[in-house]
Scaffold this active site. Structure first.
Site, PDB file in Angstrom:
ATOM      1  N   HIS A   1      20.960  32.490  19.134  1.00 55.59           N
ATOM      2  CA  HIS A   1      20.853  31.077  18.717  1.00 55.59           C
ATOM      3  C   HIS A   1      22.193  30.414  18.390  1.00 55.59           C
ATOM      4  CE1 HIS A   1      16.527  31.346  18.633  1.00 55.59           C
ATOM      5  NE2 HIS A   1      16.522  32.245  17.666  1.00 55.59           N
TER       6      HIS A   1
ATOM      7  N   HIS B   1      11.540  33.957  20.077  1.00 57.03           N
ATOM      8  CA  HIS B   1      12.161  32.631  19.974  1.00 57.03           C
ATOM      9  C   HIS B   1      12.930  32.311  21.253  1.00 57.03           C
ATOM     10  CE1 HIS B   1      11.833  34.063  15.725  1.00 57.03           C
ATOM     11  NE2 HIS B   1      11.491  32.808  15.499  1.00 57.03           N
TER      12      HIS B   1
HETATM   13 ZN   LIG Z   1      13.515  35.801  17.459  1.00 58.42          ZN
END
Ligand SMILES: [Zn+2]
Length: 375
Positions: free
Chosen positions: A133, A170
Protein backbone atom coordinates in the site's frame (compact mmCIF):
# COMPACT_ATOMS: atom_id res chain seq x y z
CA UNK A 1 15.05 -25.77 -9.13
CA UNK A 2 17.23 -23.50 -6.99
CA UNK A 3 15.39 -21.70 -4.22
CA UNK A 4 16.22 -19.25 -1.44
CA UNK A 5 14.48 -18.01 1.67
CA UNK A 6 15.31 -14.46 2.70
CA UNK A 7 14.80 -14.11 6.43
CA UNK A 8 16.03 -11.78 9.17
CA UNK A 9 16.04 -12.49 12.89
CA UNK A 10 15.95 -8.72 13.47
CA UNK A 11 12.18 -8.33 13.15
CA UNK A 12 11.52 -9.04 16.82
CA UNK A 13 13.23 -5.70 17.59
CA UNK A 14 10.34 -3.75 16.09
CA UNK A 15 6.80 -3.25 17.33
CA UNK A 16 3.89 -1.28 15.81
CA UNK A 17 2.42 -1.01 19.33
CA UNK A 18 0.17 -3.15 21.55
CA UNK A 19 -3.11 -2.21 19.83
CA UNK A 20 -1.89 -2.72 16.27
CA UNK A 21 -3.09 -5.76 14.28
CA UNK A 22 0.20 -6.19 12.41
CA UNK A 23 2.18 -8.36 14.81
CA UNK A 24 5.86 -8.87 14.19
CA UNK A 25 5.55 -12.18 16.08
CA UNK A 26 3.95 -13.69 12.99
CA UNK A 27 7.33 -13.71 11.24
CA UNK A 28 9.13 -15.61 14.01
CA UNK A 29 6.18 -17.97 14.29
CA UNK A 30 6.31 -18.68 10.55
CA UNK A 31 10.05 -19.28 10.71
CA UNK A 32 9.63 -21.73 13.62
CA UNK A 33 6.96 -23.71 11.79
CA UNK A 34 9.13 -23.89 8.68
CA UNK A 35 12.01 -25.01 10.87
CA UNK A 36 9.92 -27.68 12.60
CA UNK A 37 8.92 -29.06 9.20
CA UNK A 38 12.58 -29.20 8.15
CA UNK A 39 12.08 -26.51 5.51
CA UNK A 40 14.94 -24.27 6.65
CA UNK A 41 17.60 -26.91 6.00
CA UNK A 42 16.53 -28.28 2.61
CA UNK A 43 19.52 -29.43 0.54
CA UNK A 44 18.37 -27.46 -2.51
CA UNK A 45 17.43 -24.24 -0.71
CA UNK A 46 19.58 -21.49 0.76
CA UNK A 47 18.61 -19.29 3.69
CA UNK A 48 19.96 -15.75 3.47
CA UNK A 49 19.76 -12.74 5.80
CA UNK A 50 19.02 -9.42 4.07
CA UNK A 51 20.95 -6.17 4.46
CA UNK A 52 18.97 -2.97 5.06
CA UNK A 53 18.37 -1.10 1.78
CA UNK A 54 20.38 2.04 1.01
CA UNK A 55 18.52 5.32 1.04
CA UNK A 56 19.12 5.78 -2.69
CA UNK A 57 17.54 2.40 -3.46
CA UNK A 58 14.40 3.41 -1.58
CA UNK A 59 14.39 6.81 -3.32
CA UNK A 60 13.85 5.08 -6.66
CA UNK A 61 10.16 5.03 -5.74
CA UNK A 62 9.80 7.21 -2.64
CA UNK A 63 10.14 11.00 -2.46
CA UNK A 64 13.26 12.25 -0.66
CA UNK A 65 11.22 14.55 1.57
CA UNK A 66 9.06 11.61 2.67
CA UNK A 67 12.17 9.55 3.43
CA UNK A 68 13.48 12.41 5.58
CA UNK A 69 10.19 12.42 7.50
CA UNK A 70 10.46 8.64 8.06
CA UNK A 71 13.97 9.09 9.44
CA UNK A 72 12.95 11.96 11.70
CA UNK A 73 9.84 10.17 12.98
CA UNK A 74 11.84 7.04 13.65
CA UNK A 75 14.24 9.03 15.80
CA UNK A 76 11.37 10.50 17.81
CA UNK A 77 11.32 13.85 15.98
CA UNK A 78 8.13 13.33 13.96
CA UNK A 79 6.47 16.63 14.72
CA UNK A 80 3.19 17.74 13.23
CA UNK A 81 4.52 17.37 9.71
CA UNK A 82 4.41 13.57 9.92
CA UNK A 83 0.60 13.49 9.74
CA UNK A 84 0.78 14.97 6.23
CA UNK A 85 2.63 11.84 5.16
CA UNK A 86 0.17 9.36 6.64
CA UNK A 87 2.11 8.85 9.86
CA UNK A 88 0.64 8.97 13.35
CA UNK A 89 -1.81 7.21 15.65
CA UNK A 90 -3.84 4.55 13.81
CA UNK A 91 -2.78 2.47 10.83
CA UNK A 92 0.77 3.77 10.42
CA UNK A 93 2.04 4.53 13.90
CA UNK A 94 5.35 6.16 14.63
CA UNK A 95 7.44 3.66 16.57
CA UNK A 96 11.13 3.69 17.49
CA UNK A 97 13.18 2.24 14.66
CA UNK A 98 10.50 2.47 12.00
CA UNK A 99 13.06 3.72 9.47
CA UNK A 100 15.31 0.73 10.21
CA UNK A 101 12.31 -1.58 9.83
CA UNK A 102 11.45 0.08 6.51
CA UNK A 103 15.03 -0.29 5.27
CA UNK A 104 15.08 -3.93 6.30
CA UNK A 105 11.87 -4.84 4.48
CA UNK A 106 13.00 -2.96 1.37
CA UNK A 107 16.43 -4.60 1.57
CA UNK A 108 14.89 -8.07 1.83
CA UNK A 109 12.74 -7.70 -1.27
CA UNK A 110 15.47 -6.02 -3.31
CA UNK A 111 17.78 -8.86 -2.24
CA UNK A 112 15.19 -11.46 -3.31
CA UNK A 113 14.82 -9.75 -6.70
CA UNK A 114 18.62 -9.49 -7.17
CA UNK A 115 19.15 -13.18 -6.46
CA UNK A 116 16.67 -14.05 -9.18
CA UNK A 117 17.91 -11.34 -11.58
CA UNK A 118 21.49 -12.61 -11.29
CA UNK A 119 20.33 -16.09 -12.20
CA UNK A 120 21.46 -17.63 -8.91
CA UNK A 121 17.98 -18.80 -7.92
CA UNK A 122 14.71 -19.59 -9.67
CA UNK A 123 12.36 -18.98 -6.74
CA UNK A 124 13.05 -16.74 -3.76
CA UNK A 125 10.67 -16.10 -0.86
CA UNK A 126 10.87 -13.04 1.40
CA UNK A 127 7.83 -13.41 3.61
CA UNK A 128 8.42 -10.21 5.62
CA UNK A 129 7.84 -8.28 2.38
CA UNK A 130 4.74 -7.48 0.35
CA UNK A 131 3.87 -4.10 1.89
CA UNK A 132 1.86 -3.14 -1.15
CA UNK A 133 0.00 0.00 0.00
CA UNK A 134 2.88 2.44 0.51
CA UNK A 135 2.81 5.39 -1.91
CA UNK A 136 5.75 7.54 -3.10
CA UNK A 137 5.13 10.23 -0.50
CA UNK A 138 2.79 8.59 1.99
CA UNK A 139 2.54 5.69 4.41
CA UNK A 140 -0.67 3.71 4.02
CA UNK A 141 -2.29 0.55 5.33
CA UNK A 142 0.56 -0.46 7.73
CA UNK A 143 3.11 0.06 4.91
CA UNK A 144 5.87 2.69 5.03
CA UNK A 145 7.94 1.70 2.01
CA UNK A 146 6.71 -0.33 -0.94
CA UNK A 147 9.18 -3.19 -1.14
CA UNK A 148 7.14 -4.90 -3.87
CA UNK A 149 7.59 -1.89 -6.18
CA UNK A 150 11.33 -1.77 -5.40
CA UNK A 151 11.67 -5.49 -6.19
CA UNK A 152 9.89 -5.05 -9.53
CA UNK A 153 12.13 -2.07 -10.39
CA UNK A 154 15.15 -4.27 -9.67
CA UNK A 155 13.88 -6.96 -12.04
CA UNK A 156 13.07 -4.37 -14.70
CA UNK A 157 16.78 -3.43 -14.79
CA UNK A 158 17.32 -6.66 -16.71
CA UNK A 159 14.69 -5.61 -19.21
CA UNK A 160 12.46 -8.44 -18.04
CA UNK A 161 8.71 -8.38 -18.40
CA UNK A 162 7.31 -8.68 -14.91
CA UNK A 163 3.94 -10.04 -13.86
CA UNK A 164 2.84 -9.02 -10.37
CA UNK A 165 0.07 -11.14 -8.88
CA UNK A 166 -1.38 -10.01 -5.55
CA UNK A 167 -3.78 -12.33 -3.72
CA UNK A 168 -3.96 -10.31 -0.48
CA UNK A 169 -7.53 -9.49 0.65
CA UNK A 170 -6.76 -5.81 0.03
CA UNK A 171 -6.19 -4.20 -3.34
CA UNK A 172 -2.49 -3.82 -4.25
CA UNK A 173 -2.96 -0.12 -4.85
CA UNK A 174 0.62 1.11 -4.37
CA UNK A 175 2.01 -1.35 -6.91
CA UNK A 176 -0.74 -0.64 -9.41
CA UNK A 177 -0.06 3.10 -9.02
CA UNK A 178 3.67 2.65 -9.65
CA UNK A 179 3.24 0.86 -12.97
CA UNK A 180 -0.14 2.15 -14.13
CA UNK A 181 1.16 3.30 -17.53
CA UNK A 182 3.84 0.62 -18.00
CA UNK A 183 3.08 -2.23 -20.43
CA UNK A 184 6.16 -4.14 -19.23
CA UNK A 185 4.61 -4.75 -15.84
CA UNK A 186 1.30 -6.61 -15.69
CA UNK A 187 -0.33 -6.15 -12.28
CA UNK A 188 -3.18 -8.45 -11.25
CA UNK A 189 -4.86 -8.08 -7.88
CA UNK A 190 -7.67 -10.22 -6.43
CA UNK A 191 -9.23 -8.76 -3.29
CA UNK A 192 -12.37 -7.94 -1.35
CA UNK A 193 -14.36 -5.27 -3.20
CA UNK A 194 -13.14 -1.73 -2.64
CA UNK A 195 -16.52 -0.35 -1.61
CA UNK A 196 -16.43 -2.72 1.37
CA UNK A 197 -12.77 -2.68 2.39
CA UNK A 198 -9.66 -0.53 2.57
CA UNK A 199 -8.12 1.00 0.43
CA UNK A 200 -11.35 1.60 -1.49
CA UNK A 201 -9.90 0.95 -4.94
CA UNK A 202 -9.29 -2.04 -7.22
CA UNK A 203 -12.37 -2.01 -9.42
CA UNK A 204 -12.42 -3.73 -12.81
CA UNK A 205 -12.56 -0.34 -14.54
CA UNK A 206 -9.03 0.46 -13.33
CA UNK A 207 -7.28 -1.02 -16.36
CA UNK A 208 -4.15 1.12 -16.68
CA UNK A 209 -3.54 4.16 -18.86
CA UNK A 210 -1.57 5.20 -21.94
CA UNK A 211 0.68 2.38 -23.13
CA UNK A 212 -0.21 0.54 -19.92
CA UNK A 213 -3.87 0.23 -20.83
CA UNK A 214 -4.94 -3.36 -20.17
CA UNK A 215 -1.93 -4.07 -17.95
CA UNK A 216 -3.66 -3.33 -14.64
CA UNK A 217 -6.17 -6.03 -13.80
CA UNK A 218 -8.48 -6.15 -10.80
CA UNK A 219 -10.76 -8.93 -9.64
CA UNK A 220 -12.82 -7.61 -6.72
CA UNK A 221 -14.77 -10.14 -4.67
CA UNK A 222 -17.78 -10.17 -2.41
CA UNK A 223 -17.45 -10.75 1.37
CA UNK A 224 -17.62 -14.48 2.20
CA UNK A 225 -16.04 -15.52 -1.05
CA UNK A 226 -14.70 -18.98 -0.22
CA UNK A 227 -12.42 -21.44 -2.07
CA UNK A 228 -15.31 -22.74 -4.13
CA UNK A 229 -16.10 -19.29 -5.48
CA UNK A 230 -12.54 -17.95 -5.58
CA UNK A 231 -10.91 -20.81 -7.48
CA UNK A 232 -13.01 -20.72 -10.68
CA UNK A 233 -12.97 -16.90 -10.78
CA UNK A 234 -9.18 -16.91 -10.42
CA UNK A 235 -8.82 -19.58 -13.12
CA UNK A 236 -11.05 -17.71 -15.54
CA UNK A 237 -8.91 -14.58 -15.34
CA UNK A 238 -5.36 -15.09 -14.12
CA UNK A 239 -3.88 -18.02 -16.12
CA UNK A 240 -5.11 -16.79 -19.53
CA UNK A 241 -3.69 -13.31 -18.94
CA UNK A 242 -0.38 -14.68 -17.67
CA UNK A 243 -0.08 -16.99 -20.68
CA UNK A 244 -0.77 -14.09 -23.03
CA UNK A 245 1.68 -11.79 -21.25
CA UNK A 246 4.34 -14.50 -21.01
CA UNK A 247 6.39 -12.94 -18.19
CA UNK A 248 10.12 -13.50 -17.69
CA UNK A 249 9.55 -13.33 -13.96
CA UNK A 250 6.64 -13.15 -11.59
CA UNK A 251 6.41 -11.25 -8.30
CA UNK A 252 3.81 -12.71 -5.94
CA UNK A 253 2.23 -10.90 -3.03
CA UNK A 254 0.92 -13.70 -0.82
CA UNK A 255 -1.16 -11.91 1.82
CA UNK A 256 -3.24 -14.40 3.78
CA UNK A 257 -5.74 -11.94 5.23
CA UNK A 258 -8.11 -13.53 2.69
CA UNK A 259 -8.53 -16.36 5.23
CA UNK A 260 -11.97 -16.97 6.68
CA UNK A 261 -10.83 -16.26 10.25
CA UNK A 262 -8.89 -13.09 9.50
CA UNK A 263 -10.11 -10.36 11.85
CA UNK A 264 -9.70 -7.45 9.39
CA UNK A 265 -11.40 -8.73 6.23
CA UNK A 266 -14.40 -10.77 5.10
CA UNK A 267 -13.15 -13.21 2.50
CA UNK A 268 -13.39 -16.89 3.42
CA UNK A 269 -10.47 -18.79 1.92
CA UNK A 270 -8.75 -21.71 3.65
CA UNK A 271 -5.04 -22.43 3.92
CA UNK A 272 -5.40 -25.29 1.41
CA UNK A 273 -7.34 -23.04 -1.00
CA UNK A 274 -4.59 -20.43 -0.74
CA UNK A 275 -1.89 -23.07 -1.29
CA UNK A 276 -3.61 -24.45 -4.39
CA UNK A 277 -3.60 -20.99 -5.92
CA UNK A 278 0.09 -20.54 -5.08
CA UNK A 279 0.91 -23.91 -6.69
CA UNK A 280 -0.89 -22.91 -9.86
CA UNK A 281 0.90 -19.57 -9.99
CA UNK A 282 4.33 -21.15 -9.55
CA UNK A 283 3.79 -23.07 -12.79
CA UNK A 284 3.12 -19.91 -14.74
CA UNK A 285 6.53 -18.24 -14.84
CA UNK A 286 10.10 -19.51 -15.12
CA UNK A 287 11.23 -17.39 -12.17
CA UNK A 288 9.40 -16.23 -9.06
CA UNK A 289 10.03 -13.63 -6.37
CA UNK A 290 7.47 -14.32 -3.65
CA UNK A 291 6.62 -11.84 -0.89
CA UNK A 292 4.33 -12.04 2.14
CA UNK A 293 1.69 -9.41 2.86
CA UNK A 294 -1.31 -9.09 5.16
CA UNK A 295 -2.41 -11.73 7.64
CA UNK A 296 -3.70 -10.90 11.11
CA UNK A 297 -4.71 -14.30 12.48
CA UNK A 298 -1.21 -15.43 13.31
CA UNK A 299 -1.51 -19.24 13.07
CA UNK A 300 -2.92 -18.81 9.54
CA UNK A 301 0.09 -16.75 8.54
CA UNK A 302 2.49 -19.42 9.76
CA UNK A 303 0.57 -22.29 8.14
CA UNK A 304 -0.03 -20.51 4.83
CA UNK A 305 3.52 -19.24 4.26
CA UNK A 306 5.02 -22.54 5.40
CA UNK A 307 2.78 -24.29 2.86
CA UNK A 308 3.74 -21.77 0.17
CA UNK A 309 7.46 -22.27 0.82
CA UNK A 310 6.98 -26.06 0.69
CA UNK A 311 5.20 -25.62 -2.66
CA UNK A 312 8.10 -23.52 -3.99
CA UNK A 313 10.40 -26.44 -3.18
CA UNK A 314 8.03 -29.18 -4.38
CA UNK A 315 7.99 -30.64 -0.88
CA UNK A 316 4.87 -32.35 0.48
CA UNK A 317 4.17 -31.67 4.16
CA UNK A 318 2.55 -33.90 6.78
CA UNK A 319 -0.97 -32.71 7.54
CA UNK A 320 -0.46 -32.93 11.30
CA UNK A 321 1.46 -29.96 12.65
CA UNK A 322 4.84 -30.71 14.25
CA UNK A 323 4.78 -31.16 18.02
CA UNK A 324 7.24 -28.33 18.66
CA UNK A 325 4.81 -25.71 17.35
CA UNK A 326 1.52 -26.98 18.70
CA UNK A 327 1.47 -25.15 22.02
CA UNK A 328 2.47 -21.88 20.31
CA UNK A 329 -0.26 -22.16 17.69
CA UNK A 330 -2.95 -23.34 20.09
CA UNK A 331 -2.06 -20.44 22.40
CA UNK A 332 -2.78 -18.08 19.50
CA UNK A 333 -6.19 -19.60 18.92
CA UNK A 334 -5.62 -22.42 16.43
CA UNK A 335 -8.29 -25.02 17.17
CA UNK A 336 -7.39 -27.94 14.92
CA UNK A 337 -3.71 -28.88 14.85
CA UNK A 338 -3.49 -29.46 11.13
CA UNK A 339 -1.98 -27.65 8.18
CA UNK A 340 -5.31 -27.51 6.36
CA UNK A 341 -8.57 -26.10 7.63
CA UNK A 342 -11.65 -28.18 8.36
CA UNK A 343 -14.59 -27.72 5.98
CA UNK A 344 -17.08 -24.94 6.63
CA UNK A 345 -20.54 -24.65 5.17
CA UNK A 346 -21.72 -21.23 4.10
CA UNK A 347 -25.42 -20.40 3.98
CA UNK A 348 -26.60 -21.07 0.44
CA UNK A 349 -27.66 -17.48 -0.22
CA UNK A 350 -24.33 -16.13 0.93
CA UNK A 351 -22.44 -18.32 -1.49
CA UNK A 352 -24.84 -17.54 -4.33
CA UNK A 353 -24.32 -13.79 -3.86
CA UNK A 354 -20.57 -14.23 -3.81
CA UNK A 355 -20.73 -16.42 -6.92
CA UNK A 356 -22.98 -14.01 -8.76
CA UNK A 357 -20.72 -11.05 -7.93
CA UNK A 358 -17.58 -12.91 -9.03
CA UNK A 359 -19.27 -13.95 -12.27
CA UNK A 360 -20.07 -10.34 -13.14
CA UNK A 361 -16.49 -9.21 -12.46
CA UNK A 362 -15.03 -12.03 -14.54
CA UNK A 363 -17.37 -11.17 -17.42
CA UNK A 364 -16.32 -7.51 -17.28
CA UNK A 365 -12.61 -8.41 -17.30
CA UNK A 366 -13.10 -10.76 -20.25
CA UNK A 367 -14.97 -8.08 -22.15
CA UNK A 368 -12.77 -5.05 -21.37
CA UNK A 369 -9.27 -6.44 -20.86
CA UNK A 370 -8.96 -9.79 -22.67
CA UNK A 371 -9.26 -8.24 -26.17
CA UNK A 372 -6.32 -5.92 -25.38
CA UNK A 373 -4.21 -9.08 -25.02
CA UNK A 374 -5.54 -10.78 -28.15
CA UNK A 375 -7.78 -13.08 -26.07
ZN1 LIG B 1 -4.21 -7.04 3.22
Amino acid sequence: MKTALVHSKEWSRFDYGPEHPLRMERLGLTWRLMEAYGLTTLPTAKVLAPEPAALDAIARFHAREYIEILKEASAGRGGLQAARYGLGPGDNPIFPGLWEAARLVAGGSICAASLVAQGQFDRVFHFAGGLHHAMPNRASGFCYVNDAVLAIMKLRERGWRVAYVDIDAHHGDGVQFAFYDDPNVLTISTHERGDRLFPGTGFVAEVGEGDGRGFSVNLPLQPYTDDEVYQPAFEAVVPPLLRAFNPDVMVLQLGIDSHRTDPLTHLALTVQGFTNVVRQLLEMAPRVVALGGGGYDLPNVARAWTSAWAAMNDVALAETLPNECRADLAGLGLKVQSLSDPPMELPEDTRRWAEEYARRQVAAIRKDIFPLHGL
